[in-house]
Design an enzyme around this catalytic site. Structure first.
Site, PDB file in Angstrom:
ATOM      1  N   LYS A   1      32.768  52.291  45.207  1.00 36.18           N
ATOM      2  CA  LYS A   1      31.656  51.346  45.138  1.00 36.18           C
ATOM      3  C   LYS A   1      31.951  50.220  46.132  1.00 36.18           C
ATOM      4  O   LYS A   1      32.903  49.461  45.972  1.00 36.18           O
ATOM      5  CB  LYS A   1      31.529  50.804  43.711  1.00 36.18           C
ATOM      6  CG  LYS A   1      30.734  49.514  43.535  1.00 36.18           C
ATOM      7  CD  LYS A   1      29.279  49.675  43.899  1.00 36.18           C
ATOM      8  CE  LYS A   1      28.542  48.359  43.608  1.00 36.18           C
ATOM      9  NZ  LYS A   1      29.033  47.231  44.455  1.00 36.18           N
TER      10      LYS A   1
ATOM     11  N   ARG B   1      38.169  38.405  36.019  1.00 40.20           N
ATOM     12  CA  ARG B   1      38.427  38.831  34.651  1.00 40.20           C
ATOM     13  C   ARG B   1      37.145  39.324  33.988  1.00 40.20           C
ATOM     14  O   ARG B   1      37.146  40.347  33.298  1.00 40.20           O
ATOM     15  CB  ARG B   1      39.017  37.678  33.822  1.00 40.20           C
ATOM     16  CG  ARG B   1      39.417  38.131  32.421  1.00 40.20           C
ATOM     17  CD  ARG B   1      39.767  36.992  31.454  1.00 40.20           C
ATOM     18  NE  ARG B   1      40.835  36.138  31.936  1.00 40.20           N
ATOM     19  CZ  ARG B   1      41.563  35.351  31.126  1.00 40.20           C
ATOM     20  NH1 ARG B   1      41.323  35.345  29.827  1.00 40.20           N
ATOM     21  NH2 ARG B   1      42.497  34.571  31.615  1.00 40.20           N
TER      22      ARG B   1
ATOM     23  N   GLY C   1      34.482  40.653  35.414  1.00 38.81           N
ATOM     24  CA  GLY C   1      34.092  41.946  35.970  1.00 38.81           C
ATOM     25  C   GLY C   1      34.977  43.071  35.485  1.00 38.81           C
ATOM     26  O   GLY C   1      34.491  44.144  35.101  1.00 38.81           O
ATOM     27  N   GLY C   2      36.284  42.851  35.495  1.00 39.42           N
ATOM     28  CA  GLY C   2      37.212  43.876  35.045  1.00 39.42           C
ATOM     29  C   GLY C   2      37.064  44.184  33.569  1.00 39.42           C
ATOM     30  O   GLY C   2      37.104  45.350  33.149  1.00 39.42           O
TER      31      GLY C   2
ATOM     32  N   GLU D   1      42.928  44.939  37.975  1.00 37.60           N
ATOM     33  CA  GLU D   1      43.725  43.756  38.274  1.00 37.60           C
ATOM     34  C   GLU D   1      42.772  42.574  38.276  1.00 37.60           C
ATOM     35  O   GLU D   1      41.788  42.570  39.012  1.00 37.60           O
ATOM     36  CB  GLU D   1      44.408  43.910  39.631  1.00 37.60           C
ATOM     37  CG  GLU D   1      45.231  42.707  40.031  1.00 37.60           C
ATOM     38  CD  GLU D   1      45.469  42.656  41.522  1.00 37.60           C
ATOM     39  OE1 GLU D   1      45.297  41.561  42.094  1.00 37.60           O
ATOM     40  OE2 GLU D   1      45.793  43.704  42.112  1.00 37.60           O
TER      41      GLU D   1
ATOM     42  N   CYS E   1      45.491  37.121  44.946  1.00 35.15           N
ATOM     43  CA  CYS E   1      45.703  37.233  43.498  1.00 35.15           C
ATOM     44  C   CYS E   1      47.055  36.679  43.076  1.00 35.15           C
ATOM     45  O   CYS E   1      47.273  36.392  41.896  1.00 35.15           O
ATOM     46  CB  CYS E   1      45.550  38.688  43.052  1.00 35.15           C
ATOM     47  SG  CYS E   1      46.356  39.856  44.136  1.00 35.15           S
TER      48      CYS E   1
END
Length: 520
Positions: free
Chosen positions: A182, A241, A243-244, A263, A300
């Protein structure tokens, strides 16, 4: 010009729903339009991946290594074209683009070398003992096999190394899994350029068509459609966070739940232990300024919180760091959404009671467009311990300085820390001996512990761990960087009582591949 998704070897349809990338340095929309894929096209990509799964699982390590090597060469040969489009879409300097291109190539070759050697499959053999009493022991042989088609979501902050042909895709292909990518809305042109190179290598190496597809579209619709498709057996994600976690919850709610290796969030705390000398503090302040502002803080592993002793030496660190950050150049952030989030988070944090904005950098040095200025905030340990919101990640060049008075303060911080990608300690061997219980606690909190080093800069090698307890990742048993990343997309399979010729070569009696195997 209008571009569409890559569905195996074919192009998607030119639909009505389109979007454009924006140059974050100028705010101008780039000329190319990209068509969002339909759910039917997602279905086609998934069906191709399903058809490719068995063929890919049967590939030898050498065949997969040849494909990864071919792709690495193509990326290397396309670097000038990559520089042009990636700098326009991201505002990243040319040197960073070239460095990330090199890292992406190196990752592909690292997995190619792993496949050539072959022992990663963890072959285990327990031979039959037909005369064992009171019951015979059967012949048992096990190894890792590919999990199936993998969905990979491109990261905004690494348009190459964590995107189309980045670590998630490379490790999935190495395991023998088809990959459905994606694309990220902020750098679709970079994604398409690399995607075309992937297709060329797939065709050149004779891999099945469904080895790879690249999908454009919204994460809320197209991204969810990919994850919900029953063909997909695992997800790789690097991002926020929220989205994950959304993908994790979606994958868990399927009739067949699947693993999501996301992650997400990490403040990467730094602890400055007592007894550091003033000259050491000066050096730490210098290194911290470089680490905190590197890439405009969009890594990150960016160090977001620093705990320093509330004494004369600690004050010298604070003063030195503030002086350096006041003179720091601003930088262009990757897209408007990241800039708005950064400004909102720093503003909200600075307005909290007991939190002081110590400096916001030199506004005259902030570029136009998506330009951001470094920010340093300060508070005391008591406030930090009592307000969980002060542990929230601020994605960008911001640092929260927290003063502490005694050893128990940092022990209490360590105990209540959320999961982190990294935790760094600065001190000496005497400090470590005096804080051995601190190390024991931090080992449960982070995937990588550093001593007298800064966390930015992730070495790509076999021993690196780029992961950590939630919310750093959704699965602390994994890493998204290094050779260990391949284990996310493989599962153990045991063969009991099979004739030798029907076993995978890795498990056959005469060990034709010459692997290191655990034999009992």
């Amino acid at each position: 010009m209008i571009e569409s998704s890559l569905i195996g070897y074919s192009r998607g349809e030119l639909g009505n729903e389109t979007f454009q990338a924006t140059n974050p340095a100028t705010g101008e929309n780039l000329i190319t339009e990209y068509c969002s894929a339909s759910e039917d096209e997602v279905g086609r990509a998934c069906e191709l991946a399903k058809l490719a799964s068995l063929s890919m699982a049967a590939l030898s390590g050498g065949d997969k290594a040849k494909f990864l090597g071919s792709l690495a060469d193509r990326i290397d040969q396309s670097i000038e074209e990559i520089v042009v489009i990636m700098t326009a879409e991201t505002g990243l300097p040319e040197a960073r683009v070239r460095a990330e291109t090199g890292r992406t190539r190196s990752q592909l070759l690292m997995f190619a070398n792993l496949l050539e050697e072959g022992s990663w499959v963890d072959a285990r053999i327990d031979r039959a003992l037909p005369d064992r009493q009171p019951m015979p022991k059967p012949d048992l042989r096990a190894m890792l096999r590919p999990i199936g088609p993998v969905a990979v979501f491109c990261a905004s902050n690494f348009p190459l190394a964590f995107s189309v042909a980045g670590g998630d895709s490379a490790s999935a292909w190495a395991a023998g899994c088809p990959v459905i990518v994606k694309a990220h809305h902020a750098h679709p042109g970079t994604a398409l350029l690399i995607g075309k190179l992937v297709v060329q290598s797939v065709q050149e190496c004779g891999l099945p068509e469904g080895t790879f597809s690249l999908i454009f579209g919204s994460g809320r619709t197209i991204g969810q459609a990919i994850v919900k498709n029953p063909v997909v057996k695992a997800v790789g994600f690097t991002g926020s966070r929220s989205g994950g976690r959304a993908l994790f919850d979606l994958a868990a709610s399927r009739s067949e739940p699947i693993p999501v290796f996301a992650e997400m969030s990490s403040i990467n705390p730094i602890f400055l232990l007592p007894d550091l000398r003033k000259e050491e503090m000066e050096k730490i302040a210098e290194g911290l300024q470089i680490s905190a502002t590197m890439g405009v803080g969009q890594f990150c592993t960016n160090p977001g919180v620093v705990f320093y002793p509330d004494n004369e030496i600690g004050e010298s660190f604070r003063t030195s760091y503030l002086d350096r950050m006041k003179g720091s150049d601003g930088g262009v952030m990757l897209h408007q959404g990241i800039l708005e989030s950064y400004n909102s988070c720093t503003r909200e944090m600075s307005e909290r009671e007991g939190v002081e904005e110590l400096t916001s950098g030199d506004e005259s040095l902030v570029p136009s467009g998506c330009g951001a200025s470094p920010c340093v905030l300060g508070t005391k340990i008591e406030r930090f311990l009592n307000e969980p919101e002060l542990s929230n990640e601020i994605f960008g060049p911001a640092t929260l300085l927290v003063s502490y008075s005694q050893k128990e303060d940092i022990l209490n911080v360590a105990k209540q820390l959320e999961g982190q990608l990294t935790v760094s300690l600065f001190g000496n061997e005497k400090n470590l001996a005096e804080h051995d219980n601190l190390l024991d606690i931090l080992e449960t909190k982070a995937g990588r512990l550093l001593f007298n080093q800064f966390p930015t800069g992730v070495e790509v090698c076999s021993s690196i761990v780029h992961g950590g307890p939630y919310p750093a990742t959704t699965d602390s048993r994994s890493t998204s960087v290094g050779t260990g990343a391949i284990l996310r997309f493989a599962r153990p399979v045991c063969y009991q009582g099979f004739p030798d010729e029907f076993l995978p070569q890795e498990l056959q009696e005469d060990n034709p591949l010459g692997l290191d195997r655990e034999e009992g």
